[in-house]
Scaffold this motif. Structure first.
Motif, mmCIF file in Angstrom:
data_model
loop_
_atom_site.group_PDB
_atom_site.id
_atom_site.type_symbol
_atom_site.label_atom_id
_atom_site.label_comp_id
_atom_site.label_asym_id
_atom_site.label_seq_id
_atom_site.Cartn_x
_atom_site.Cartn_y
_atom_site.Cartn_z
ATOM 1 N N PHE A 100 -0.263 -1.058 -10.163
ATOM 2 C CA PHE A 100 -0.947 -2.253 -10.643
ATOM 3 C C PHE A 100 -1.821 -2.868 -9.551
ATOM 4 O O PHE A 100 -2.292 -3.998 -9.682
ATOM 5 C CB PHE A 100 0.053 -3.286 -11.166
ATOM 6 C CG PHE A 100 1.211 -3.547 -10.248
ATOM 7 C CD1 PHE A 100 1.071 -4.375 -9.147
ATOM 8 C CD2 PHE A 100 2.443 -2.965 -10.492
ATOM 9 C CE1 PHE A 100 2.135 -4.613 -8.302
ATOM 10 C CE2 PHE A 100 3.514 -3.196 -9.649
ATOM 11 C CZ PHE A 100 3.356 -4.020 -8.545
ATOM 12 N N MET A 101 -2.031 -2.116 -8.475
ATOM 13 C CA MET A 101 -2.911 -2.535 -7.396
ATOM 14 C C MET A 101 -3.415 -1.284 -6.686
ATOM 15 O O MET A 101 -2.874 -0.186 -6.891
ATOM 16 C CB MET A 101 -2.178 -3.456 -6.427
ATOM 17 C CG MET A 101 -0.908 -2.869 -5.840
ATOM 18 S SD MET A 101 0.184 -4.128 -5.108
ATOM 19 C CE MET A 101 -0.861 -4.806 -3.832
ATOM 20 N N ASN A 102 -4.442 -1.441 -5.886
ATOM 21 C CA ASN A 102 -5.017 -0.293 -5.182
ATOM 22 C C ASN A 102 -4.148 0.154 -4.014
ATOM 23 O O ASN A 102 -3.347 -0.611 -3.482
ATOM 24 C CB ASN A 102 -6.408 -0.641 -4.647
ATOM 25 C CG ASN A 102 -7.476 -0.595 -5.722
ATOM 26 O OD1 ASN A 102 -7.259 -0.065 -6.806
ATOM 27 N ND2 ASN A 102 -8.633 -1.147 -5.428
ATOM 28 N N ASP A 103 -4.347 1.421 -3.618
ATOM 29 C CA ASP A 103 -3.781 1.981 -2.392
ATOM 30 C C ASP A 103 -2.264 2.099 -2.400
ATOM 31 O O ASP A 103 -1.611 1.983 -1.357
ATOM 32 C CB ASP A 103 -4.260 1.181 -1.173
ATOM 33 C CG ASP A 103 -5.776 1.219 -1.046
ATOM 34 O OD1 ASP A 103 -6.327 2.324 -0.944
ATOM 35 O OD2 ASP A 103 -6.405 0.145 -1.081
ATOM 36 N N VAL A 104 -1.694 2.319 -3.590
ATOM 37 C CA VAL A 104 -0.277 2.679 -3.696
ATOM 38 C C VAL A 104 -0.196 4.020 -4.407
ATOM 39 O O VAL A 104 -1.137 4.449 -5.084
ATOM 40 C CB VAL A 104 0.544 1.602 -4.443
ATOM 41 C CG1 VAL A 104 0.525 0.289 -3.681
ATOM 42 C CG2 VAL A 104 0.038 1.401 -5.867
ATOM 43 N N GLN A 105 0.928 4.696 -4.259
ATOM 44 C CA GLN A 105 1.050 6.059 -4.767
ATOM 45 C C GLN A 105 1.613 6.104 -6.178
ATOM 46 O O GLN A 105 2.604 5.443 -6.485
ATOM 47 C CB GLN A 105 1.955 6.885 -3.842
ATOM 48 C CG GLN A 105 2.020 8.362 -4.215
ATOM 49 C CD GLN A 105 2.926 9.160 -3.301
ATOM 50 O OE1 GLN A 105 4.009 8.703 -2.950
ATOM 51 N NE2 GLN A 105 2.485 10.337 -2.889
ATOM 52 N N MET A 458 3.748 -11.577 -7.022
ATOM 53 C CA MET A 458 4.602 -11.128 -5.936
ATOM 54 C C MET A 458 5.940 -10.592 -6.440
ATOM 55 O O MET A 458 6.577 -9.780 -5.764
ATOM 56 C CB MET A 458 4.831 -12.249 -4.938
ATOM 57 C CG MET A 458 3.606 -12.592 -4.094
ATOM 58 S SD MET A 458 2.913 -11.180 -3.174
ATOM 59 C CE MET A 458 4.305 -10.756 -2.111
ATOM 60 N N GLU A 459 6.361 -11.006 -7.625
ATOM 61 C CA GLU A 459 7.613 -10.490 -8.193
ATOM 62 C C GLU A 459 7.492 -8.990 -8.485
ATOM 63 O O GLU A 459 8.443 -8.232 -8.289
ATOM 64 C CB GLU A 459 7.973 -11.263 -9.465
ATOM 65 C CG GLU A 459 8.306 -12.725 -9.239
ATOM 66 C CD GLU A 459 9.512 -12.914 -8.326
ATOM 67 O OE1 GLU A 459 10.513 -12.189 -8.519
ATOM 68 O OE2 GLU A 459 9.433 -13.755 -7.407
ATOM 69 N N PRO A 467 4.588 -2.529 0.487
ATOM 70 C CA PRO A 467 4.334 -3.320 1.697
ATOM 71 C C PRO A 467 2.984 -4.005 1.600
ATOM 72 O O PRO A 467 1.979 -3.379 1.244
ATOM 73 C CB PRO A 467 4.329 -2.263 2.806
ATOM 74 C CG PRO A 467 3.855 -1.018 2.127
ATOM 75 C CD PRO A 467 4.380 -1.089 0.713
ATOM 76 N N VAL A 468 2.922 -5.303 1.875
ATOM 77 C CA VAL A 468 1.656 -6.026 1.859
ATOM 78 C C VAL A 468 1.483 -6.796 3.155
ATOM 79 O O VAL A 468 2.464 -7.165 3.805
ATOM 80 C CB VAL A 468 1.565 -6.993 0.659
ATOM 81 C CG1 VAL A 468 1.553 -6.229 -0.651
ATOM 82 C CG2 VAL A 468 2.718 -7.988 0.662
ATOM 83 N N ASP A 469 0.228 -7.031 3.536
ATOM 84 C CA ASP A 469 -0.037 -7.793 4.751
ATOM 85 C C ASP A 469 -0.103 -9.276 4.414
ATOM 86 O O ASP A 469 0.222 -9.698 3.296
ATOM 87 C CB ASP A 469 -1.310 -7.302 5.428
ATOM 88 C CG ASP A 469 -2.544 -7.433 4.544
ATOM 89 O OD1 ASP A 469 -2.527 -8.249 3.595
ATOM 90 O OD2 ASP A 469 -3.535 -6.722 4.788
ATOM 91 N N GLY A 472 -1.667 -10.374 1.230
ATOM 92 C CA GLY A 472 -1.125 -9.828 -0.009
ATOM 93 C C GLY A 472 -1.748 -8.516 -0.408
ATOM 94 O O GLY A 472 -1.701 -8.114 -1.572
ATOM 95 N N THR A 473 -2.367 -7.819 0.545
ATOM 96 C CA THR A 473 -3.032 -6.557 0.276
ATOM 97 C C THR A 473 -2.267 -5.414 0.929
ATOM 98 O O THR A 473 -1.774 -5.558 2.041
ATOM 99 C CB THR A 473 -4.472 -6.588 0.819
ATOM 100 O OG1 THR A 473 -5.166 -7.696 0.219
ATOM 101 C CG2 THR A 473 -5.230 -5.300 0.498
ATOM 102 N N VAL A 474 -2.171 -4.277 0.228
ATOM 103 C CA VAL A 474 -1.530 -3.109 0.818
ATOM 104 C C VAL A 474 -2.418 -2.591 1.951
ATOM 105 O O VAL A 474 -3.594 -2.256 1.729
ATOM 106 C CB VAL A 474 -1.331 -1.998 -0.221
ATOM 107 C CG1 VAL A 474 -0.791 -0.739 0.445
ATOM 108 C CG2 VAL A 474 -0.371 -2.462 -1.309
ATOM 109 N N PRO A 475 -1.906 -2.537 3.184
ATOM 110 C CA PRO A 475 -2.721 -2.016 4.274
ATOM 111 C C PRO A 475 -2.898 -0.502 4.135
ATOM 112 O O PRO A 475 -2.002 0.195 3.699
ATOM 113 C CB PRO A 475 -1.910 -2.359 5.524
ATOM 114 C CG PRO A 475 -0.506 -2.446 5.040
ATOM 115 C CD PRO A 475 -0.568 -2.948 3.630
#
Length: 478
Positions: A100-105, A458-459, A467-469, A472-475
């Motif tokens: 549901f967000m970019n840069d996750v597997q 965030m839930e 993991p987010v910085d 709130g973005t995945v590094p």
């Protein structure tokens, strides 16, 4: 004795075939249709000449649209890159597959398009932008589970350097570079792949995933950029004065990418016609989301507005399937693409798929697509900042209306027929109280049906352990 018994049997079969060659032909298994998916990045539905954009001419897409099913109300259910791509591959909604967000597997155990078609006897290939691995945008993705069932590979995780861009070839872990503008190279790779298989007994599934017309907007070859005069660009009415100069400049570059892509659509379709493959190839042309490009005072995607959420969606279906080419007004969402392709190919649809198979609708046997959902989980990130009026939301889209609710309650209500630029928010207006109530109830029911509790963003991130910085973005790493 065995020879005596065998000969009459052979003679009967031979004579029967000779007397009724039609039956003999029907006894030979027919090759399933090939599937070619032309996926673009950030191409909004309004930006073609067949859709009425006064700034651009897309003759090859216009021709394809004229011979295809044109879903005029197609949407990207979560208008961000990775969520759409995961829904395309799985036929699931983002809160089910978890991207549901970019840069996750995407889960390597997921039931995906590549795996399903491989099991059905297809050769599978993927070219271009992947954005589903989550191990860094320029990192090598090895053959195996992380490629989700695709065998032929000329890809990268994600890059927006369209000139001399990085890619990896099949099992070679060494970085390679596409010389020049990668849109051209990726097209040539696809044509080579299809040409090698024109006489194969196996059908193919090929996904060509272009990075354009996503920003940077001004990197198409000069010959294409020269076609557009910034001063002559006609803006949509919902671009505020403060962004008009920037939007005109960026749209000139955006359209340059688009006309280059249109030429590539022509190159691919002309090849399929010349090799006789067009008559047995399903072509899907679409995009992972749109681009606001100044509309509503914002850029990029993720918001529920038409320029962000609506995408082009063409299904070219070979004539032998007896499905008429025409414009369709049903809403079709990201998770519906896979089951519809499977339905057209007569491949069983796995139980894991949540989307709708639109083949019966296309055959005139049932009605679907009266409403669909738009979803945003992230209350942060580059394209959905609160200072731009953005927020987490759930939205119900009908053929006429867009209704969105944020965590505080009703947020947006637009009549997209009377107000196509969505400039008049009807939430709370006396004459629309009953309509707002009706749409809110329908949205509540759809969320209940899909098991969506509409929690703070965030839930979901905590639930999936991403993991987010501090923003709130995945590094990610290069």
């Amino acid at each position: 004795m065995r020879y005596t018994l065998f000969f009459p049997l052979f003679a009967v079969v031979f004579c029967a075939c000779k007397q009724n060659p039609k039956n003999a032909e029907e006894s030979i298994p027919k090759k399933k249709p090939n599937v070619l998916i032309l996926l673009t990045d950030q191409w909004r539905a309004q930006a073609t000449s067949y859709a009425g954009d006064p700034n651009v001419s897309t003759p090859y897409l216009d021709s394809l649209a004229a011979s295809s099913i044109n879903f005029q109300n197609a949407v990207s259910g979560m208008p961000v890159c990775s969520p759409f791509r995961a829904s395309l591959l799985t036929g699931q909604r983002p809160l089910t597959h978890g991207v549901f967000m970019n840069d996750v597997q995407l889960d390597t155990n997921a039931v995906t398009m590549g795996k399903i078609f491989s099991k059905a006897g297809y050769d599978t290939g993927y070219i271009g932008k992947w954005h589903l691995d989550g191990h860094g945008r320029l990192q090598y993705i090895p053959p195996g589970p992380r490629r989700q069932g695709f065998t032929f590979w000329r890809g990268n995780e994600c890059t927006h350097d369209y000139n001399e861009s990085v890619y990896y070839e099949n099992g070679d872990p060494n970085r390679k570079i596409w010389a020049g503008y990668d849109t051209f190279n990726q097209t040539d790779e696809a044509i080579g792949y299809m040409n090698d298989r024109k006489d194969s007994n196996n059908p193919f599934l090929m996904v060509v995933s272009y990075g354009t017309p996503h920003a940077p907007y001004h990197t198409a070859p000069q010959e294409y950029r020269n076609r557009f005069d910034t001063d002559k660009i006609i803006l949509r009415e919902n671009v505020p004065d403060s962004l008009k100069a920037r939007a005109k400049k960026d749209l000139a570059g955006y359209y340059a990418h688009i006309v280059a892509l249109d030429d590539m659509v022509g190159k691919v379709t002309n090849h399929l016609k010349a090799t006789g493959q067009m008559d047995n190839t399903i072509i899907v042309f679409t995009s992972d989301h749109g681009d606001l490009l100044g509309s509503h005072g914002a850029y990029k995607k993720q918001q529920p507005y038409e320029e962000s959420a609506r995408v082009p969606m063409l299904f070219y279906v070979p004539k032998k399937l007896n499905i008429r080419a025409e414009e369709k007004d049903a809403l079709i969402n990201s998770e519906d693409i896979l089951p519809t392709i499977l339905g057209l190919c007569d491949i069983p649809i796995p139980d894991t798929v949540e989307g709708i198979n639109y083949r019966p609708y296309l055959e005139g046997k049932e009605q679907v697509g009266e409403t669909t959902l738009l979803t945003c989980v992230q209350p942060f990130g580059q394209w959905n900042k609160p200072q731009h009026g953005a927020r987490e939301y759930r939205a119900l889209k009908t053929k006429r209306y867009t209704y969105a609710r944020d965590l505080e309650g009703p947020w947006l209500l637009f009549d997209n027929v009377e107000d196509p630029y969505q400039m008049n928010n009807l939430v709370g207006k006396d004459s629309y109280v009953e309509l707002q109530k009706e749409l809110d109830q329908k949205l509540t029911q759809r969320l209940k049906e899909t098991g969506d509790a509409f929690l703070p963003g965030m839930e979901y991130i905590k639930k999936w352990g991403y993991p987010v910085d501090e923003t709130g973005t995945v590094p990610y790493t290069q």
